[in-house]
Design a protein around this motif. Structure first.
Motif, PDB file in Angstrom:
ATOM      1  N   MET A 185       0.812  -1.191   0.000  1.00  0.00           N
ATOM      2  CA  MET A 185       0.000   0.000   0.000  1.00  0.00           C
ATOM      3  C   MET A 185       0.862   1.264   0.000  1.00  0.00           C
ATOM      4  SD  MET A 185      -1.233  -2.674   1.725  1.00  0.00           S
ATOM      5  CE  MET A 185      -2.695  -3.712   1.634  1.00  0.00           C
ATOM      6  N   ALA A 186       0.303   2.307  -0.619  1.00  0.00           N
ATOM      7  CA  ALA A 186       1.016   3.578  -0.696  1.00  0.00           C
ATOM      8  C   ALA A 186       1.241   4.197   0.675  1.00  0.00           C
ATOM      9  CB  ALA A 186       0.241   4.548  -1.586  1.00  0.00           C
ATOM     10  N   SER A 187       0.476   3.782   1.657  1.00  0.00           N
ATOM     11  CA  SER A 187       0.598   4.330   3.013  1.00  0.00           C
ATOM     12  C   SER A 187       1.642   3.604   3.849  1.00  0.00           C
ATOM     13  CB  SER A 187      -0.760   4.267   3.722  1.00  0.00           C
ATOM     14  OG  SER A 187      -1.225   2.926   3.769  1.00  0.00           O
ATOM     15  N   THR A 188       2.527   2.817   3.188  1.00  0.00           N
ATOM     16  CA  THR A 188       3.551   2.074   3.919  1.00  0.00           C
ATOM     17  C   THR A 188       4.947   2.341   3.354  1.00  0.00           C
ATOM     18  OG1 THR A 188       3.527   0.083   2.520  1.00  0.00           O
ATOM     19  CG2 THR A 188       1.865   0.229   4.270  1.00  0.00           C
ATOM     20  N   HIS A 189       5.938   2.043   4.167  1.00  0.00           N
ATOM     21  CA  HIS A 189       7.336   2.149   3.724  1.00  0.00           C
ATOM     22  C   HIS A 189       7.667   1.077   2.696  1.00  0.00           C
ATOM     23  CE1 HIS A 189       9.085   4.469   7.442  1.00  0.00           C
ATOM     24  NE2 HIS A 189       7.989   5.024   6.963  1.00  0.00           N
ATOM     25  N   GLU A 190       6.843   0.046   2.592  1.00  0.00           N
ATOM     26  CA  GLU A 190       7.107  -1.049   1.658  1.00  0.00           C
ATOM     27  C   GLU A 190       6.594  -0.753   0.252  1.00  0.00           C
ATOM     28  OE1 GLU A 190       8.331  -2.139   5.269  1.00  0.00           O
ATOM     29  OE2 GLU A 190       6.248  -1.519   4.931  1.00  0.00           O
ATOM     30  N   SER A 191       5.869   0.348   0.079  1.00  0.00           N
ATOM     31  CA  SER A 191       5.373   0.719  -1.243  1.00  0.00           C
ATOM     32  C   SER A 191       6.523   0.870  -2.222  1.00  0.00           C
ATOM     33  CB  SER A 191       4.600   2.043  -1.156  1.00  0.00           C
ATOM     34  OG  SER A 191       4.400   2.603  -2.434  1.00  0.00           O
ATOM     35  N   GLY A 192       6.307   0.406  -3.449  1.00  0.00           N
ATOM     36  CA  GLY A 192       7.328   0.556  -4.477  1.00  0.00           C
ATOM     37  C   GLY A 192       7.597   1.999  -4.834  1.00  0.00           C
ATOM     38  N   GLY A 193       6.710   2.904  -4.406  1.00  0.00           N
ATOM     39  CA  GLY A 193       6.887   4.316  -4.709  1.00  0.00           C
ATOM     40  C   GLY A 193       7.541   5.112  -3.601  1.00  0.00           C
ATOM     41  N   TYR A 194       7.743   4.503  -2.433  1.00  0.00           N
ATOM     42  CA  TYR A 194       8.344   5.224  -1.307  1.00  0.00           C
ATOM     43  C   TYR A 194       9.856   5.313  -1.515  1.00  0.00           C
ATOM     44  CZ  TYR A 194       9.705   6.197   3.553  1.00  0.00           C
ATOM     45  OH  TYR A 194      10.244   6.735   4.695  1.00  0.00           O
TER      46      TYR A 194
ATOM     47  N   LYS B 149      12.544   5.448   0.206  1.00  0.00           N
ATOM     48  CA  LYS B 149      13.474   4.635   0.990  1.00  0.00           C
ATOM     49  C   LYS B 149      13.033   3.188   1.096  1.00  0.00           C
ATOM     50  CE  LYS B 149      15.419   8.394   3.739  1.00  0.00           C
ATOM     51  NZ  LYS B 149      15.812   8.854   5.101  1.00  0.00           N
ATOM     52  N   SER B 150      12.132   2.775   0.207  1.00  0.00           N
ATOM     53  CA  SER B 150      11.591   1.423   0.273  1.00  0.00           C
ATOM     54  C   SER B 150      12.585   0.378  -0.204  1.00  0.00           C
ATOM     55  CB  SER B 150      10.321   1.321  -0.570  1.00  0.00           C
ATOM     56  OG  SER B 150       9.820   0.009  -0.584  1.00  0.00           O
ATOM     57  N   TYR B 151      12.557  -0.768   0.463  1.00  0.00           N
ATOM     58  CA  TYR B 151      13.294  -1.945  -0.011  1.00  0.00           C
ATOM     59  C   TYR B 151      12.788  -2.345  -1.392  1.00  0.00           C
ATOM     60  CZ  TYR B 151      14.524  -6.943  -0.286  1.00  0.00           C
ATOM     61  OH  TYR B 151      14.984  -8.161  -0.693  1.00  0.00           O
ATOM     62  N   ASN B 152      11.528  -2.007  -1.671  1.00  0.00           N
ATOM     63  CA  ASN B 152      10.882  -2.405  -2.926  1.00  0.00           C
ATOM     64  C   ASN B 152      10.842  -1.280  -3.963  1.00  0.00           C
ATOM     65  OD1 ASN B 152      10.122  -4.997  -1.834  1.00  0.00           O
ATOM     66  ND2 ASN B 152       8.549  -3.930  -0.653  1.00  0.00           N
ATOM     67  N   LEU B 153      11.656  -0.266  -3.796  1.00  0.00           N
ATOM     68  CA  LEU B 153      11.598   0.911  -4.661  1.00  0.00           C
ATOM     69  C   LEU B 153      11.760   0.552  -6.140  1.00  0.00           C
ATOM     70  CD1 LEU B 153      11.476   4.018  -4.890  1.00  0.00           C
ATOM     71  CD2 LEU B 153      13.970   4.023  -4.653  1.00  0.00           C
ATOM     72  N   VAL B 154      10.856   1.098  -6.957  1.00  0.00           N
ATOM     73  CA  VAL B 154      10.934   0.952  -8.416  1.00  0.00           C
ATOM     74  C   VAL B 154      10.834   2.333  -9.035  1.00  0.00           C
ATOM     75  CG1 VAL B 154       9.988  -1.385  -8.481  1.00  0.00           C
ATOM     76  CG2 VAL B 154       8.429   0.565  -8.571  1.00  0.00           C
ATOM     77  N   THR B 155      11.248   2.437 -10.273  1.00  0.00           N
ATOM     78  CA  THR B 155      11.196   3.725 -10.955  1.00  0.00           C
ATOM     79  C   THR B 155       9.815   4.014 -11.518  1.00  0.00           C
ATOM     80  OG1 THR B 155      11.983   2.633 -12.972  1.00  0.00           O
ATOM     81  CG2 THR B 155      13.640   3.670 -11.557  1.00  0.00           C
ATOM     82  N   SER B 156       9.037   2.966 -11.719  1.00  0.00           N
ATOM     83  CA  SER B 156       7.706   3.133 -12.303  1.00  0.00           C
ATOM     84  C   SER B 156       6.852   1.922 -11.978  1.00  0.00           C
ATOM     85  CB  SER B 156       7.811   3.287 -13.825  1.00  0.00           C
ATOM     86  OG  SER B 156       6.553   3.122 -14.442  1.00  0.00           O
ATOM     87  N   GLY B 157       5.519   2.128 -11.999  1.00  0.00           N
ATOM     88  CA  GLY B 157       4.599   1.021 -11.793  1.00  0.00           C
ATOM     89  C   GLY B 157       4.695  -0.039 -12.868  1.00  0.00           C
TER      90      GLY B 157
ATOM     91  N   GLU C 167       8.692  -9.713  -8.795  1.00  0.00           N
ATOM     92  CA  GLU C 167       8.484  -8.260  -8.745  1.00  0.00           C
ATOM     93  C   GLU C 167       8.410  -7.768  -7.300  1.00  0.00           C
ATOM     94  OE1 GLU C 167       6.851  -9.717 -12.660  1.00  0.00           O
ATOM     95  OE2 GLU C 167       6.655 -10.343 -10.559  1.00  0.00           O
ATOM     96  N   ARG C 168       8.852  -6.543  -7.113  1.00  0.00           N
ATOM     97  CA  ARG C 168       8.878  -5.948  -5.772  1.00  0.00           C
ATOM     98  C   ARG C 168       7.604  -5.176  -5.447  1.00  0.00           C
ATOM     99  NH1 ARG C 168      13.671  -6.025  -3.128  1.00  0.00           N
ATOM    100  NH2 ARG C 168      15.483  -6.796  -4.294  1.00  0.00           N
ATOM    101  N   CYS C 169       6.655  -5.159  -6.335  1.00  0.00           N
ATOM    102  CA  CYS C 169       5.403  -4.447  -6.100  1.00  0.00           C
ATOM    103  C   CYS C 169       4.343  -5.030  -7.027  1.00  0.00           C
ATOM    104  CB  CYS C 169       5.551  -2.940  -6.353  1.00  0.00           C
ATOM    105  SG  CYS C 169       6.226  -2.541  -7.995  1.00  0.00           S
ATOM    106  N   GLY C 170       3.129  -4.641  -6.788  1.00  0.00           N
ATOM    107  CA  GLY C 170       2.050  -5.091  -7.652  1.00  0.00           C
ATOM    108  C   GLY C 170       1.093  -3.946  -7.928  1.00  0.00           C
ATOM    109  N   ARG C 171       0.435  -4.017  -9.081  1.00  0.00           N
ATOM    110  CA  ARG C 171      -0.696  -3.141  -9.336  1.00  0.00           C
ATOM    111  C   ARG C 171      -1.735  -3.956 -10.093  1.00  0.00           C
ATOM    112  NH1 ARG C 171       1.411   1.515 -13.631  1.00  0.00           N
ATOM    113  NH2 ARG C 171       1.980   0.120 -15.344  1.00  0.00           N
ATOM    114  N   ALA C 172      -2.966  -3.805  -9.645  1.00  0.00           N
ATOM    115  CA  ALA C 172      -4.023  -4.652 -10.179  1.00  0.00           C
ATOM    116  C   ALA C 172      -5.298  -3.849 -10.363  1.00  0.00           C
ATOM    117  CB  ALA C 172      -4.287  -5.825  -9.237  1.00  0.00           C
TER     118      ALA C 172
END
Length: 465
Positions: free
Chosen positions: A356-365, A367-375, A410-415
């Motif tokens: 979720m975007a409201s967490t540090h684990e979001s791919g968009g945060y 400093k996230s471990y799961n950081l990505v450049t784009s969805g 993948e380090r994130c998901g969008r559905a």
């Protein structure tokens, strides 16, 4: 936990007659656990009898009126228990007082059982005071006292490093919640059992921002047989450095809530209603299994961490990073997300990101471990009918760009998830009640899918309850 009492014998200075008082702490034993169970049952029965005499209905487990933490009285001894707002400490054990003459002969003994409680109030209204508040309680019960002691007084010493706190003096009650005087004192009386003493201190916090408050506890014992002999028992502190598991945190930052306090070490669990939101739940469960960090999964003991208003991370405008900033990376206008065609019965859908975007684990945060450049780097999924001729729906792979669908790495998901389910699966997340601030950990439980063994095979939702 570091708060556990030290075990070695500790002795005070000799009195005017050369006599010394010592105290030795010991962990819970089978005997002390049995005593605690018997005392608890007796106190609950006394409370039930009181209710019956008043013509009130009686619960099967009535907490003693003197008890600071209602559910604690019924817990077995020898363990510590904790919630986000309360701690029930039944692992302190017992203390043996030893009164020694100048030649080293032991004049007499006294044995005492100890327990502690902590209660943090999530907002100042729930505490009954006009401040953020947490209370502490000690329970001291004499097991035996030799005549040579004549009597015993116990003083509870409560320390803290709080910069904005006011702490009351200790208020002592007996087992029936009656005032028991200014001190915890017992005269030696071998003709009847000794009653417990319950000491409570109130701490109010009137600070700004947030403050985590380290605590320390000790007991100073005196005997009536000597005017100056004392013994000192150290019960330890609020926790090991870096964890501080029993340190209350107070703040005035949480939106939608008056100032309050919590035991922030305790990691909460958010249970998604998978009966009402099966598509969102299925998607979250799948992502928990396949993401490298298994964000939020209890099975993998992997916490999510809340993105709070006190985060130090800034966006490009120099203001506080928010969940909208994270969401824009994964599902925003420039994220190249497009709606996958689906049966009309699916209805309106949204781009639902995980974590979720409201967490540090979001791919968009940032400093996230799961950081990505784009969805576009996330696993792409969508909701649709299963295509087997039934009315069943499922979470399916979006193969428009990746022929074989998500790789499972993948380090994130969008559905594409039903708008209602996307928007409401976390709508009741109790940020004010839990006083969630930046970095606070929590788990996400998905009961309709917890029976599923593997993300590699199809698993059917089960209704819960």
């Amino acid at each position: 936990m570091k708060h556990k009492a030290k075990q070695e014998r500790s002795c005070g200075k000799p009195d005017d007659e050369g006599r010394t008082l010592c105290i030795e702490l010991s962990p819970p034993t089978a005997e002390s656990k049995a005593r605690a169970k018997q005392r608890s049952a007796a106190l609950r029965e006394a409370e039930a009898n009181k209710a019956r005499k008043a013509g009130k209905s009686v619960s099967s487990a009535v907490a003693p009126a003197v008890e600071l933490v209602d559910w604690c009285s019924d817990k077995p001894g020898g363990k510590d228990y904790m919630t986000r707002g309360e701690a029930c400490l039944k692992n302190i054990g017992s203390g043996t007082l030893v009164f020694i003459d100048p030649e080293g002969a032991e004049l007499g003994f006294g044995v005492f059982d100890f327990e502690q409680r902590i209660k943090a109030y999530p907002n100042k209204g729930s505490s009954g005071s006009d401040f953020a508040e947490f209370d502490q309680q000690i329970v001291i019960v004499p097991v035996s006292m030799d005549a040579a002691l004549e009597g015993v007084t116990m003083k509870w010493n409560v320390g803290s490093n709080c910069k904005a706190c006011v702490t009351s003096t200790t208020r002592w009650k007996d087992d029936q919640n009656n005032d028991a005087g200014p001190t915890a004192h017992w005269k030696v009386d071998p003709t009847r059992p000794y009653a417990g003493r319950w000491g409570t201190v109130q701490t109010t916090w009137n600070g700004t921002g947030k403050e985590t408050i380290d605590l320390g506890w000790s007991v100073t014992a005196r005997v009536d047989a000597s005017t100056t002999a004392i013994a000192y028992a150290d019960f330890g502190s609020s926790g090991i450095d870096g964890v501080r598991e029993l340190a209350p945190r107070c703040d005035d930052i949480v939106k939608g809530s008056a100032p309050g306090c919590v035991l922030s070490y305790f990691k909460t669990n958010w249970t998604v209603d998978s009966n009402r939101y099966p598509a969102a739940s299925a998607y979250y469960w799948y992502m928990q299994q396949v993401m490298p960090d298994h964000a939020g999964s209890k099975r993998w003991d992997s916490l999510m961490h809340y993105l709070g208003p006190d985060t130090p991370v800034k966006n490009s405008a120099g203001t506080t990073w928010t969940s909208s900033n994270s969401r824009n990376v994964i599902c925003g206008p420039s994220s190249a997300w497009s709606l996958h065609p689906a049966d009309a019965s699916v209805g309106s859908v949204d781009c639902d990101e995980f974590a979720m975007a409201s967490t540090h684990e979001s791919g968009g945060y940032p400093k996230s471990y799961n950081l990505v450049t784009s969805g576009t780097k996330c696993a792409q999924l969508y909701t649709d009918k299963m295509g087997d001729g039934s009315a069943n729906f499922g979470i399916l792979a979006d193969t428009r760009t990746a022929t074989n669908g998500p790789s499972g790495t993948e380090r994130c998901g969008r559905a594409a998830i039903s708008s209602t389910q996307n928007q409401q699966a976390f709508s009741g997340f109790p940020v004010p009640t839990w006083r969630m601030l930046d970095g606070d950990g929590f788990f996400v439980t998905l009961p309709g899918f917890e029976h599923c063994a593997s993300a590699a095979t199809t698993c059917t939702w089960r209704k819960v309850g």
